[in-house]
Design an enzyme around this catalytic site. Structure first.
Site, mmCIF file in Angstrom:
data_model
loop_
_atom_site.group_PDB
_atom_site.id
_atom_site.type_symbol
_atom_site.label_atom_id
_atom_site.label_comp_id
_atom_site.label_asym_id
_atom_site.label_seq_id
_atom_site.Cartn_x
_atom_site.Cartn_y
_atom_site.Cartn_z
ATOM 1 N N ARG A 152 0.690 -1.208 0.017
ATOM 2 C CA ARG A 152 -0.364 -0.354 -0.076
ATOM 3 C C ARG A 152 1.124 1.615 -0.041
ATOM 4 O O ARG A 152 1.267 1.203 1.312
ATOM 5 C CB ARG A 152 -0.786 0.043 1.463
ATOM 6 C CG ARG A 152 -2.060 -0.833 1.011
ATOM 7 C CD ARG A 152 -3.113 -0.108 0.021
ATOM 8 N NE ARG A 152 -4.210 -1.533 -0.427
ATOM 9 C CZ ARG A 152 -4.760 -1.923 -1.413
ATOM 10 N NH1 ARG A 152 -3.821 -2.344 -1.767
ATOM 11 N NH2 ARG A 152 -5.649 -2.856 -1.178
ATOM 12 N N ASP A 202 4.559 -0.158 -7.527
ATOM 13 C CA ASP A 202 3.024 -0.973 -7.509
ATOM 14 C C ASP A 202 1.708 -0.075 -6.919
ATOM 15 O O ASP A 202 1.250 0.326 -7.472
ATOM 16 C CB ASP A 202 2.916 -1.912 -7.627
ATOM 17 C CG ASP A 202 1.773 -3.156 -8.193
ATOM 18 O OD1 ASP A 202 2.053 -2.116 -9.389
ATOM 19 O OD2 ASP A 202 0.499 -2.905 -8.181
ATOM 20 N N GLU A 243 -2.325 8.057 -4.936
ATOM 21 C CA GLU A 243 -2.508 6.998 -5.953
ATOM 22 C C GLU A 243 -4.079 7.344 -6.863
ATOM 23 O O GLU A 243 -4.810 7.124 -7.619
ATOM 24 C CB GLU A 243 -2.533 5.569 -6.523
ATOM 25 C CG GLU A 243 -3.163 5.061 -5.788
ATOM 26 C CD GLU A 243 -2.707 3.161 -5.245
ATOM 27 O OE1 GLU A 243 -3.484 2.899 -5.622
ATOM 28 O OE2 GLU A 243 -1.260 2.994 -5.597
ATOM 29 N N HIS A 276 0.077 0.205 -9.533
ATOM 30 C CA HIS A 276 -1.190 -0.153 -8.861
ATOM 31 C C HIS A 276 -1.881 -1.478 -9.693
ATOM 32 O O HIS A 276 -2.860 -2.050 -9.933
ATOM 33 C CB HIS A 276 -2.087 -0.530 -8.376
ATOM 34 C CG HIS A 276 -2.803 -0.782 -6.768
ATOM 35 N ND1 HIS A 276 -2.487 0.281 -5.820
ATOM 36 C CD2 HIS A 276 -2.244 -2.343 -6.778
ATOM 37 C CE1 HIS A 276 -3.482 -1.034 -4.693
ATOM 38 N NE2 HIS A 276 -2.919 -2.071 -5.106
#
Length: 330
Positions: free
Chosen positions: A235, A259, A264, A296
């Site tokens: 996260r 990622d 985001e 993500h």
């Protein structure tokens, strides 16, 4: 029984339609997220599943209760977009899909780690410039020469560690709740600080909580071995991005694979090819050669998508029929 499936993507339709036919339940699709503006459509539905990325408006929980909705089934492992206290106050059961394909994320974490260790982004940029030389800037380490710290040894962290152990790396781990299976190939440290101080590569696999928000901050970066590599497929909020950029600039961190990104929600997974990205820090990360960043997407395999859809819909059905579900988080 009628279920509204918010945030539906095209790649989810086959799995959702097959589940609906198999269970003789009507599932209706909405491409957008659940918001206060469209919540009233649920007056004609028994249950709801979402694929939310941004936090909900706190007012929505009371509105869902007024509409007779008893649950919200999130189609992801993460559930930090929910105010669980507000949900509980309004009698809403929130659920997630805790395990949909840990292998998908673990494999991506290993791929990302190899990319930053082997300087892939820099090599590709040099090729585009027709610079075909071998030079010190692109020379790399070998995984078997490295000590890897797995921070969080649940399903994903354990699989990641096992794969890296297969490369010949020395694997250590830190978790508040050690995993007996992981002990077959890694050694646990007593503290997080002990793990990160030894590591050449750190791979983060923790859920985001109030307690670990910005856990990876300037103070923690300073305690790491100089020149460390970091992978975060967990996260974004676990990492203080500004402090990370400072650590990259100073050389304390050699390179990072992300990622997830703490801000985001505005951008991932949306198409901004014809829009302006206002987030200067995100643009900076994308432009850096020492940052491997993705939207993500580590989970994104056919198997994972099917399991997420079925897991979310199964939770809706369980709550409606039994009053609770296996994967409730409040």
């Amino acid at each position: 029984m009628r279920i509204m499936m918010f945030g539906t993507r095209e790649d989810e339709l086959n799995a959702a339609n097959e589940w609906a036919a198999r269970n003789d339940i009507e599932v209706v699709f909405d491409k957008g997220p659940l918001t206060m503006d469209n919540a009233d459509v649920l007056k004609d539905f028994d249950g709801v599943t979402t694929s939310q990325t941004a936090p909900f408006d706190d007012a929505i929980y009371e509105r869902l209760r007024e509409l007779g909705i008893k649950q919200v089934a999130q189609r992801s492992a993460g559930f930090d977009m929910f105010n669980l206290d507000k949900a509980t106050e309004n009698g809403l059961i929130i659920s997630n899909v805790p395990s949909y394909s840990p292998n998908a994320i673990a494999e991506y974490a290993v791929m990302a780690a190899m990319n930053i260790i082997r300087n892939t982004k820099m090599i590709q940029n040099k090729l585009k410039q027709h610079d075909f030389t071998w030079n010190k800037a692109i020379i790399s380490k070998e995984m078997r020469s490295m000590t890897v710290a797995i921070i969080g040894t649940g399903r994903i962290g354990t699989i990641t560690g096992r794969i890296l152990h297969g490369f010949g790396a020395k694997v250590i781990g830190y978790d508040l709740y050690p995993n007996e299976e992981a002990k077959t190939f890694l050694t646990y440290t007593e503290t997080l600080e002990e793990a990160i101080a030894q590591a050449d590569l750190i791979s983060i696999h923790m859920p985001l909580t109030k307690e670990n928000h910005h856990m990876f901050n300037a103070e923690l970066f300073a305690k790491m071995k100089k020149g460390v590599f970091i992978v975060n497929t967990a996260r974004g909020g676990i990492v203080d991005t500004k402090a990370l950029i400072d650590a990259l600039n100073s050389g304390q961190v050699t390179a990072v694979a992300l990622d997830t990104y703490e801000n985001e929600a505005t951008y991932f997974p949306k198409d901004f090819s014809d829009k302006k990205v206002e987030d200067e820090m995100l643009l900076h990360l994308i432009d850096r050669e020492d940052v491997f960043i993705s939207q993500h997407i580590a989970f994104y395999t056919e198997t994972a998508v099917m399991n997420l859809v079925e897991g979310g819909l199964d939770s809706v059905k369980q709550v409606i029929e039994m009053g609770t579900c296996d994967n409730r988080v409040n």
